[in-house]
Design a protein around this motif. Sequence first.
Motif, PDB file in Angstrom:
ATOM      1  N   PHE A   1       5.287   6.667 -12.721  1.00 57.96           N
ATOM      2  CA  PHE A   1       4.167   6.341 -13.446  1.00 57.96           C
ATOM      3  C   PHE A   1       4.015   5.016 -14.157  1.00 57.96           C
ATOM      4  O   PHE A   1       3.295   4.344 -14.101  1.00 57.96           O
ATOM      5  CB  PHE A   1       3.748   7.403 -14.688  1.00 57.96           C
ATOM      6  N   ASP A   2       5.305   4.639 -14.931  1.00 59.68           N
ATOM      7  CA  ASP A   2       5.594   3.212 -15.576  1.00 59.68           C
ATOM      8  C   ASP A   2       5.470   2.246 -14.442  1.00 59.68           C
ATOM      9  O   ASP A   2       4.829   1.165 -14.755  1.00 59.68           O
ATOM     10  CB  ASP A   2       6.845   3.346 -16.144  1.00 59.68           C
TER      11      ASP A   2
ATOM     12  N   SER B   1       2.499  12.483  -9.274  1.00 58.52           N
ATOM     13  CA  SER B   1       1.717  13.850  -9.296  1.00 58.52           C
ATOM     14  C   SER B   1       2.699  14.816  -9.488  1.00 58.52           C
ATOM     15  O   SER B   1       2.332  15.989  -9.978  1.00 58.52           O
ATOM     16  CB  SER B   1       1.241  14.113  -7.857  1.00 58.52           C
ATOM     17  N   LYS B   2       4.090  14.730  -9.370  1.00 54.76           N
ATOM     18  CA  LYS B   2       5.114  15.576  -9.674  1.00 54.76           C
ATOM     19  C   LYS B   2       5.410  15.204 -11.393  1.00 54.76           C
ATOM     20  O   LYS B   2       6.854  15.696 -11.485  1.00 54.76           O
ATOM     21  CB  LYS B   2       6.195  15.436  -8.512  1.00 54.76           C
ATOM     22  N   GLN B   3       5.012  14.618 -11.902  1.00 54.26           N
ATOM     23  CA  GLN B   3       5.290  14.178 -13.378  1.00 54.26           C
ATOM     24  C   GLN B   3       6.464  13.332 -13.725  1.00 54.26           C
ATOM     25  O   GLN B   3       7.100  13.439 -14.598  1.00 54.26           O
ATOM     26  CB  GLN B   3       5.197  15.487 -14.241  1.00 54.26           C
TER      27      GLN B   3
ATOM     28  N   LYS C   1      -6.069   9.617 -17.061  1.00 55.04           N
ATOM     29  CA  LYS C   1      -6.773  10.397 -15.917  1.00 55.04           C
ATOM     30  C   LYS C   1      -5.953  10.381 -14.668  1.00 55.04           C
ATOM     31  O   LYS C   1      -5.505  11.353 -13.752  1.00 55.04           O
ATOM     32  CB  LYS C   1      -7.909   9.798 -15.404  1.00 55.04           C
ATOM     33  N   VAL C   2      -5.219   9.130 -14.328  1.00 53.45           N
ATOM     34  CA  VAL C   2      -4.325   9.132 -13.195  1.00 53.45           C
ATOM     35  C   VAL C   2      -2.957  10.046 -13.207  1.00 53.45           C
ATOM     36  O   VAL C   2      -2.737  10.699 -12.472  1.00 53.45           O
ATOM     37  CB  VAL C   2      -3.666   7.716 -12.994  1.00 53.45           C
ATOM     38  N   TRP C   3      -2.561  10.024 -14.596  1.00 53.68           N
ATOM     39  CA  TRP C   3      -1.282  10.822 -14.941  1.00 53.68           C
ATOM     40  C   TRP C   3      -1.774  12.363 -14.733  1.00 53.68           C
ATOM     41  O   TRP C   3      -1.174  13.184 -13.996  1.00 53.68           O
ATOM     42  CB  TRP C   3      -0.919  10.688 -16.265  1.00 53.68           C
ATOM     43  N   ALA C   4      -3.050  12.765 -15.198  1.00 55.04           N
ATOM     44  CA  ALA C   4      -3.405  14.208 -15.026  1.00 55.04           C
ATOM     45  C   ALA C   4      -3.892  14.443 -13.636  1.00 55.04           C
ATOM     46  O   ALA C   4      -3.905  15.724 -13.458  1.00 55.04           O
ATOM     47  CB  ALA C   4      -4.607  14.485 -16.196  1.00 55.04           C
ATOM     48  N   LYS C   5      -4.432  13.572 -12.802  1.00 57.67           N
ATOM     49  CA  LYS C   5      -5.211  13.891 -11.704  1.00 57.67           C
ATOM     50  C   LYS C   5      -4.272  13.213 -10.200  1.00 57.67           C
ATOM     51  O   LYS C   5      -4.970  13.296  -9.357  1.00 57.67           O
ATOM     52  CB  LYS C   5      -6.425  13.447 -11.661  1.00 57.67           C
ATOM     53  N   ALA C   6      -3.235  12.815 -10.293  1.00 58.46           N
ATOM     54  CA  ALA C   6      -2.537  12.069  -9.594  1.00 58.46           C
ATOM     55  C   ALA C   6      -2.409  13.174  -8.318  1.00 58.46           C
ATOM     56  O   ALA C   6      -2.201  12.889  -7.363  1.00 58.46           O
ATOM     57  CB  ALA C   6      -1.238  11.730  -9.860  1.00 58.46           C
ATOM     58  N   ASP C   7      -2.197  14.511  -8.526  1.00 60.23           N
ATOM     59  CA  ASP C   7      -1.986  15.600  -7.664  1.00 60.23           C
ATOM     60  C   ASP C   7      -3.175  15.708  -6.650  1.00 60.23           C
ATOM     61  O   ASP C   7      -3.334  16.154  -5.583  1.00 60.23           O
ATOM     62  CB  ASP C   7      -1.698  16.817  -8.000  1.00 60.23           C
ATOM     63  N   ARG C   8      -4.372  15.149  -7.235  1.00 58.55           N
ATOM     64  CA  ARG C   8      -5.516  15.049  -6.108  1.00 58.55           C
ATOM     65  C   ARG C   8      -5.577  13.902  -5.431  1.00 58.55           C
ATOM     66  O   ARG C   8      -6.547  13.895  -4.380  1.00 58.55           O
ATOM     67  CB  ARG C   8      -6.943  14.976  -7.204  1.00 58.55           C
ATOM     68  N   PHE C   9      -4.795  13.097  -5.422  1.00 57.21           N
ATOM     69  CA  PHE C   9      -4.598  11.849  -4.570  1.00 57.21           C
ATOM     70  C   PHE C   9      -4.437  12.424  -3.071  1.00 57.21           C
ATOM     71  O   PHE C   9      -3.309  13.149  -3.006  1.00 57.21           O
ATOM     72  CB  PHE C   9      -3.867  10.592  -5.207  1.00 57.21           C
ATOM     73  N   ALA C  10      -5.150  11.977  -2.297  1.00 58.92           N
ATOM     74  CA  ALA C  10      -4.862  12.412  -0.648  1.00 58.92           C
ATOM     75  C   ALA C  10      -4.468  11.322   0.008  1.00 58.92           C
ATOM     76  O   ALA C  10      -5.344  10.377   0.152  1.00 58.92           O
ATOM     77  CB  ALA C  10      -6.120  13.173  -0.171  1.00 58.92           C
ATOM     78  N   VAL C  11      -3.495  11.391   0.613  1.00 60.29           N
ATOM     79  CA  VAL C  11      -3.056  10.287   1.447  1.00 60.29           C
ATOM     80  C   VAL C  11      -3.849  10.261   2.704  1.00 60.29           C
ATOM     81  O   VAL C  11      -3.872  11.232   3.477  1.00 60.29           O
ATOM     82  CB  VAL C  11      -1.542  10.317   1.932  1.00 60.29           C
TER      83      VAL C  11
ATOM     84  N   ARG D   1       0.812  -1.433   0.048  1.00 59.92           N
ATOM     85  CA  ARG D   1       0.049   0.027   0.130  1.00 59.92           C
ATOM     86  C   ARG D   1       0.964   1.371  -0.080  1.00 59.92           C
ATOM     87  O   ARG D   1       0.525   2.246  -0.649  1.00 59.92           O
ATOM     88  CB  ARG D   1      -0.940  -0.122   1.278  1.00 59.92           C
ATOM     89  N   ASP D   2       1.969   1.141   0.863  1.00 56.98           N
ATOM     90  CA  ASP D   2       2.830   2.425   1.005  1.00 56.98           C
ATOM     91  C   ASP D   2       3.539   2.583  -0.320  1.00 56.98           C
ATOM     92  O   ASP D   2       3.827   3.620  -0.899  1.00 56.98           O
ATOM     93  CB  ASP D   2       3.733   2.495   2.255  1.00 56.98           C
ATOM     94  N   GLY D   3       3.990   1.323  -0.991  1.00 58.21           N
ATOM     95  CA  GLY D   3       4.668   1.671  -2.363  1.00 58.21           C
ATOM     96  C   GLY D   3       3.755   2.180  -3.461  1.00 58.21           C
ATOM     97  O   GLY D   3       4.186   3.119  -4.096  1.00 58.21           O
ATOM     98  N   ILE D   4       2.404   1.870  -3.413  1.00 55.22           N
ATOM     99  CA  ILE D   4       1.587   2.379  -4.359  1.00 55.22           C
ATOM    100  C   ILE D   4       1.273   3.845  -4.128  1.00 55.22           C
ATOM    101  O   ILE D   4       1.406   4.839  -4.963  1.00 55.22           O
ATOM    102  CB  ILE D   4       0.174   1.701  -4.389  1.00 55.22           C
ATOM    103  N   THR D   5       1.258   4.488  -2.931  1.00 57.46           N
ATOM    104  CA  THR D   5       0.959   5.557  -2.477  1.00 57.46           C
ATOM    105  C   THR D   5       2.145   6.558  -2.890  1.00 57.46           C
ATOM    106  O   THR D   5       2.067   7.502  -3.612  1.00 57.46           O
ATOM    107  CB  THR D   5       0.768   5.798  -0.880  1.00 57.46           C
ATOM    108  N   LYS D   6       3.528   6.001  -2.890  1.00 55.09           N
ATOM    109  CA  LYS D   6       4.772   6.800  -3.038  1.00 55.09           C
ATOM    110  C   LYS D   6       4.452   7.035  -4.734  1.00 55.09           C
ATOM    111  O   LYS D   6       4.985   7.986  -5.244  1.00 55.09           O
ATOM    112  CB  LYS D   6       5.859   6.029  -2.486  1.00 55.09           C
ATOM    113  N   LEU D   7       4.143   5.797  -5.302  1.00 54.42           N
ATOM    114  CA  LEU D   7       4.338   6.002  -6.869  1.00 54.42           C
ATOM    115  C   LEU D   7       3.274   6.881  -7.417  1.00 54.42           C
ATOM    116  O   LEU D   7       3.460   7.810  -8.271  1.00 54.42           O
ATOM    117  CB  LEU D   7       3.929   4.688  -7.517  1.00 54.42           C
ATOM    118  N   ILE D   8       2.054   6.976  -6.716  1.00 59.63           N
ATOM    119  CA  ILE D   8       1.094   8.088  -6.920  1.00 59.63           C
ATOM    120  C   ILE D   8       1.520   9.189  -6.839  1.00 59.63           C
ATOM    121  O   ILE D   8       1.385  10.138  -7.713  1.00 59.63           O
ATOM    122  CB  ILE D   8      -0.092   7.815  -6.359  1.00 59.63           C
ATOM    123  N   LEU D   9       2.346   9.510  -5.365  1.00 60.89           N
ATOM    124  CA  LEU D   9       2.825  10.917  -5.167  1.00 60.89           C
ATOM    125  C   LEU D   9       3.797  11.414  -6.323  1.00 60.89           C
ATOM    126  O   LEU D   9       4.002  12.579  -6.485  1.00 60.89           O
ATOM    127  CB  LEU D   9       3.183  11.128  -3.793  1.00 60.89           C
ATOM    128  N   ARG D  10       4.810  10.415  -6.473  1.00 59.07           N
ATOM    129  CA  ARG D  10       5.758  10.732  -7.504  1.00 59.07           C
ATOM    130  C   ARG D  10       5.223  10.968  -8.873  1.00 59.07           C
ATOM    131  O   ARG D  10       5.518  11.786  -9.482  1.00 59.07           O
ATOM    132  CB  ARG D  10       6.698   9.711  -7.634  1.00 59.07           C
TER     133      ARG D  10
END
Length: 179
Positions: free
Chosen positions: A21-22, A14-16, A56-66, A3-12
């Motif tokens: 993302f890959d 969000s910074k493009q 959508k994930v690429w464009a909206k990853a910054d909306r993910f709230a931990v 779970r933490d690994g996926i969270t970190k990937l989403i947060l990264r």
Amino acid sequence: MTRDGITKLILRTSKQDRAAFDLLYRHTSSKLFGVCLHILGDRADAEEALQEVFLKVWAKADRFAVSEVSPISWLIAIARNQAIDRIRSRRPPSLEIDRARDVADPSPWPEAHILACDCVRLVHRCIDHLPKEKAEAVRSAYFDGESYAVLAARYNVPLNTMRTWLRRSLIKLRQAVED
């Protein structure tokens, strides 16, 4: 992946961060594809939906709230909504127009309209047979919506007297209409 690994990937992401993302795609695409396939029922359609999900994930990853919500749940919600949107877009636009033909017209039939007009005329004729002041009070109260207090002041009578006038006038009207 955790779970933490996926969270970190989403947060990264969000910074493009393309590498993140890959990795996110590699670790979650099969599960998200399964969601799309389950909803859509067509492999090609599910593959297209999956591409749109990751756009959508690429464009909206910054909306993910931990938070306490699982990051995979956030991704599944995006996939589910995308698949449902695809189903909705498949519907032919004429379907709603075709359904509109089945909707009943709420307006009265011509016969009912004529009867209603006759009833209105009858009521007005019956009101005309009331004493002038009481006929005016009935019209003002029930056609113009004036309050008892306003009418009592206009005719210079107590409020309860106005109520009695109107009540007795309605009783006379009902009797006249029934006759």
